[in-house]
Each structure stands twice: as C-alpha cells, then as structure tokens.
Design a protein around this motif. Structure first.
Motif, PDB file in Angstrom:
ATOM      1  N   LEU A  56       0.825  -1.200   0.000  1.00 45.35           N
ATOM      2  CA  LEU A  56       0.000   0.000   0.000  1.00 45.35           C
ATOM      3  C   LEU A  56       0.860   1.251   0.000  1.00 45.35           C
ATOM      4  CD1 LEU A  56      -2.729  -0.896   2.647  1.00 45.35           C
ATOM      5  CD2 LEU A  56      -3.018  -0.747   0.176  1.00 45.35           C
ATOM      6  N   VAL A  57       0.417   2.241  -0.764  1.00 45.81           N
ATOM      7  CA  VAL A  57       1.012   3.574  -0.776  1.00 45.81           C
ATOM      8  C   VAL A  57      -0.129   4.581  -0.779  1.00 45.81           C
ATOM      9  CG1 VAL A  57       3.203   2.938  -1.890  1.00 45.81           C
ATOM     10  CG2 VAL A  57       1.222   3.529  -3.295  1.00 45.81           C
ATOM     11  N   TYR A  58       0.174   5.796  -0.394  1.00 41.73           N
ATOM     12  CA  TYR A  58      -0.815   6.873  -0.359  1.00 41.73           C
ATOM     13  C   TYR A  58      -0.258   8.015  -1.196  1.00 41.73           C
ATOM     14  CZ  TYR A  58      -3.965  10.359   1.691  1.00 41.73           C
ATOM     15  OH  TYR A  58      -4.911  11.342   1.895  1.00 41.73           O
ATOM     16  N   LEU A  59      -0.792   8.176  -2.407  1.00 39.96           N
ATOM     17  CA  LEU A  59      -0.209   9.099  -3.384  1.00 39.96           C
ATOM     18  C   LEU A  59      -1.302   9.802  -4.181  1.00 39.96           C
ATOM     19  CD1 LEU A  59       2.284   6.490  -4.888  1.00 39.96           C
ATOM     20  CD2 LEU A  59       2.868   8.271  -3.231  1.00 39.96           C
ATOM     21  N   ASP A  60      -0.889  10.865  -4.875  1.00 37.84           N
ATOM     22  CA  ASP A  60      -1.818  11.418  -5.857  1.00 37.84           C
ATOM     23  C   ASP A  60      -1.705  10.579  -7.133  1.00 37.84           C
ATOM     24  OD1 ASP A  60       0.210  12.459  -7.628  1.00 37.84           O
ATOM     25  OD2 ASP A  60       0.345  14.257  -6.401  1.00 37.84           O
ATOM     26  N   ARG A  61      -2.665  10.742  -8.015  1.00 35.17           N
ATOM     27  CA  ARG A  61      -2.741   9.875  -9.192  1.00 35.17           C
ATOM     28  C   ARG A  61      -1.510   9.978 -10.085  1.00 35.17           C
ATOM     29  NH1 ARG A  61      -7.872   9.615 -13.088  1.00 35.17           N
ATOM     30  NH2 ARG A  61      -7.014  11.497 -13.987  1.00 35.17           N
ATOM     31  N   ALA A  62      -0.987  11.168 -10.288  1.00 36.92           N
ATOM     32  CA  ALA A  62       0.165  11.329 -11.175  1.00 36.92           C
ATOM     33  C   ALA A  62       1.382  10.563 -10.640  1.00 36.92           C
ATOM     34  CB  ALA A  62       0.504  12.813 -11.338  1.00 36.92           C
ATOM     35  N   ILE A  63       1.630  10.666  -9.346  1.00 33.64           N
ATOM     36  CA  ILE A  63       2.763   9.950  -8.750  1.00 33.64           C
ATOM     37  C   ILE A  63       2.508   8.442  -8.798  1.00 33.64           C
ATOM     38  CG2 ILE A  63       4.113   9.587  -6.641  1.00 33.64           C
ATOM     39  CD1 ILE A  63       4.694  12.266  -7.946  1.00 33.64           C
ATOM     40  N   ALA A  64       1.277   8.023  -8.546  1.00 26.43           N
ATOM     41  CA  ALA A  64       0.938   6.594  -8.615  1.00 26.43           C
ATOM     42  C   ALA A  64       1.182   6.050 -10.023  1.00 26.43           C
ATOM     43  CB  ALA A  64      -0.508   6.373  -8.192  1.00 26.43           C
ATOM     44  N   GLU A  65       0.856   6.838 -11.039  1.00 23.15           N
ATOM     45  CA  GLU A  65       1.107   6.405 -12.417  1.00 23.15           C
ATOM     46  C   GLU A  65       2.598   6.297 -12.689  1.00 23.15           C
ATOM     47  OE1 GLU A  65      -1.106   9.139 -14.869  1.00 23.15           O
ATOM     48  OE2 GLU A  65      -3.022   8.191 -14.358  1.00 23.15           O
ATOM     49  N   GLN A  66       3.383   7.251 -12.184  1.00 23.53           N
ATOM     50  CA  GLN A  66       4.838   7.179 -12.358  1.00 23.53           C
ATOM     51  C   GLN A  66       5.409   5.952 -11.658  1.00 23.53           C
ATOM     52  OE1 GLN A  66       6.954  10.915 -11.558  1.00 23.53           O
ATOM     53  NE2 GLN A  66       5.011  11.979 -11.904  1.00 23.53           N
ATOM     54  N   LEU A  67       4.922   5.670 -10.458  1.00 17.58           N
ATOM     55  CA  LEU A  67       5.383   4.500  -9.725  1.00 17.58           C
ATOM     56  C   LEU A  67       4.975   3.227 -10.469  1.00 17.58           C
ATOM     57  CD1 LEU A  67       6.786   3.308  -7.263  1.00 17.58           C
ATOM     58  CD2 LEU A  67       4.605   3.516  -6.023  1.00 17.58           C
ATOM     59  N   GLY A  68       3.772   3.197 -10.989  1.00 13.37           N
ATOM     60  CA  GLY A  68       3.329   2.054 -11.780  1.00 13.37           C
ATOM     61  C   GLY A  68       4.214   1.829 -12.996  1.00 13.37           C
ATOM     62  N   ASP A  69       4.625   2.917 -13.655  1.00 16.65           N
ATOM     63  CA  ASP A  69       5.527   2.803 -14.800  1.00 16.65           C
ATOM     64  C   ASP A  69       6.860   2.186 -14.384  1.00 16.65           C
ATOM     65  OD1 ASP A  69       3.606   3.897 -16.461  1.00 16.65           O
ATOM     66  OD2 ASP A  69       4.508   5.908 -16.483  1.00 16.65           O
TER      67      ASP A  69
END
Length: 186
Positions: free
Chosen positions: A161-174
């Motif tokens: 689990l992480v707590y992020l905004d969507r843009a950072i979550a997308e970068q992490l997913g990448d």
C-alpha cells in the motif's frame, strides 16, 4: 538496475528510507541481486516491511506498507492497521482514540475512532484471521484527502500500500511495470 539508482528514483516520488534506516537494513529482507534483477516491485515490498533484526519494530519507509491481510487474531489488531494507514498518510494523529474489540469465537468485532471530533463505529465481519477489507476501505475513505488516495500492488495474501496522488501513482506504476490499483476508486 542498481539498488541505489532504484532508491534514488523512488525518492524522487517521495518514497524515502526512514532516517535511521540503511541499505543494509533493506538487504535484510531481500538479496541485493534479486532486488537489482527485478527492480522496484521487490524493493517496494522491502520498503513496506520492518527491519529484520534488533532493535525490532522499525519501519523501513513510512510511505509504503506491506499489509498482510491475514493478520487478525485479537483485540488491538485493527488498531494497528488503522495506525499504519494513518502513518502512510503522513499524519499519525489524523484519527484518534482508536479502539477495537475482536472476538473471533463469537464473531463480535468492531472498530471505533474519532475523526474531526466525530466518533466513527464500524462493525467488522469475522473471517478467521483475515482482515475485513470492507471495514478497512471505510477507514481509508475517512483518511483520503488533498487529492491523494490509497493504491495497492498485489503481493499474494498481502498487498503493498502507498498513499499518493494519481500522477505519482502512475509514475510508480511505470517504474514497477504494473498498474497500481486504487483501493477505493475516486
């Protein structure tokens, strides 16, 4: 990818080692070669864990939590879950007066806390030692704010689990080459 390069990229996203934690602490959970051959996902698993040596109970990174959902045995277990979720948001005291009662034999289980002066009470469904994810999703909903939300990566019976905004979550997913899933859709 070298471990230090992975840590640098994660730090750019706000996922940093706690001040008292070293790379050696990270390497107590997973072998360096494995971390470098399978970048980011294994490292996130490590970051979401506790140091595997004394002194015990030290989190590697307060911004990632490897949540083993098969963790319920007694009163206090949901309190620990809520405290970990609060820690992920960066505000340990966002929810206060957290209490629970767990009786797996009778199935009578509940969780309470105070948020903004309002007392919240959730009935918890007892399912052996598995956490009630519906009740936990209500807690997460109460914690989400400022454009951030909880995201997860599947880890078998656990989830990172992480707590992020969507843009950072997308970068992490990448970086992980996997989509992070919002735990509660926005």
């Amino acid at each position: 990818m070298e471990l230090t390069a992975q840590l640098d990229k994660l730090a750019q996203l706000g996922l940093v080692l706690n001040p008292d934690i070293t790379i050696e602490d990270v390497l107590d959970t997973v072998d360096r070669q494995e971390l470098e051959e399978q970048p980011f996902v294994l490292l996130l698993f490590s970051l979401g864990s506790e140091v595997q040596r004394a002194p015990w109970g030290r989190r590697i990174c307060n911004s990632v939590w490897n949540f083993d959902t098969e963790c319920i045995a007694a009163t206090g277990d949901y309190v620990t879950i809520v405290q970990n979720l609060c820690l992920l948001t960066g505000d340990r005291d966002y929810l206060i007066d957290i209490t629970d009662s767990i009786d797996l034999d009778t199935g009578e289980c509940w969780l309470e806390y105070t948020r903004h002066g309002q007392r919240q009470h959730w009935q918890i469904e007892a399912n052996d030692d598995w956490a009630d994810m519906l009740a936990i999703s209500y807690v997460m909903e109460d914690l989400q704010r400022d454009g951030k939300q909880f995201y997860s990566l599947d880890n078998g019976q656990a989830m990172i689990l992480v707590y992020l905004d969507r843009a950072i979550a997308e970068q992490l997913g990448d970086l992980c080459d996997e989509d992070l899933e919002p735990v509660i859709p926005a």
